[in-house]
Design a protein around this motif. Sequence first.
Motif: not given
Length: 259
Positions: A77-89, A102-110, A125-132
């Motif tokens: 992110f330091k090298d581009t102004s682009w940001r993903p619509t959705y970020y996953f980890i 990750i935590l300081p990112l001003d996005k709810k769609d994480i 303000d982050k989304e959780f999904y249950k990953c098996n």
Amino acid sequence: MKKLKKRYAALRFKIDKFLRKNNINNKYSFNKILSYKNKYKNKRCFIIGTGPSLEINQLELLKNEYTFSMNSIVLSFKDTSWRPTYYFIQDGRAFKKLKDKILPLDKKDIFIGINYRYDGVKIDDKEFYKCNFYPLYMRPDEKIYKIKFSDDCYEIVWDGTTVVYSILQMAMYMGFSEIYLMGIDCDYTSGDKKNIVEYVNNTNNIITESKMLYTFSLAKQYANKKGIKIYNLNEKGNLYMYPRKNLFEVLKRGNNDVC
């Protein structure tokens, strides 16, 4: 003892899935996932990995597209102004290494893939999904796989040795009908190739690659049944089951729905 622990964890996961599906004793709020179902019906999206084939300057071209990315992309992110619509980890090691980014990112769609290894993680303000993470096992001599492709990401998201598999499930759940893959080489056999950014020790090997190719084939089977198109924008790499296209030709066609 280790095998018993895995079986116990898998049993807990099944019980938790039943409770979540019936909205009983939800430890984390997964209900937001429901709001994403068919949200982008018949739109296109780009899933961007961090493999050696990805070029940072390509990201700037995707500002008006729906994009998914993951893991160490935050270090670019330091090298581009682009940001993903959705970020996953969902990799525990990666999360531990990158959480300060990750935590300081001003996005709810994480989106954070969570299982019992993540107990105690509280992120507003982050989304959780249950990953098996439990059913994917393979003996190198017999190649025994146990995995599926989710038709309902609220109920379950299946791990496929790569977060890209989880993103594919979520993208189809969201209704995207055209999916383009970038920077996803699926090639761990050449030691001189490195991701655009390194964040954990590379433990991938030919067995891991074999698992990934298998799960990508499952995604293709599911997409074919649903009439969803998946394309590979990489000129090289081992992700051969998807037809290859050129990024610039795809972008010329335009996207009528600008996000």
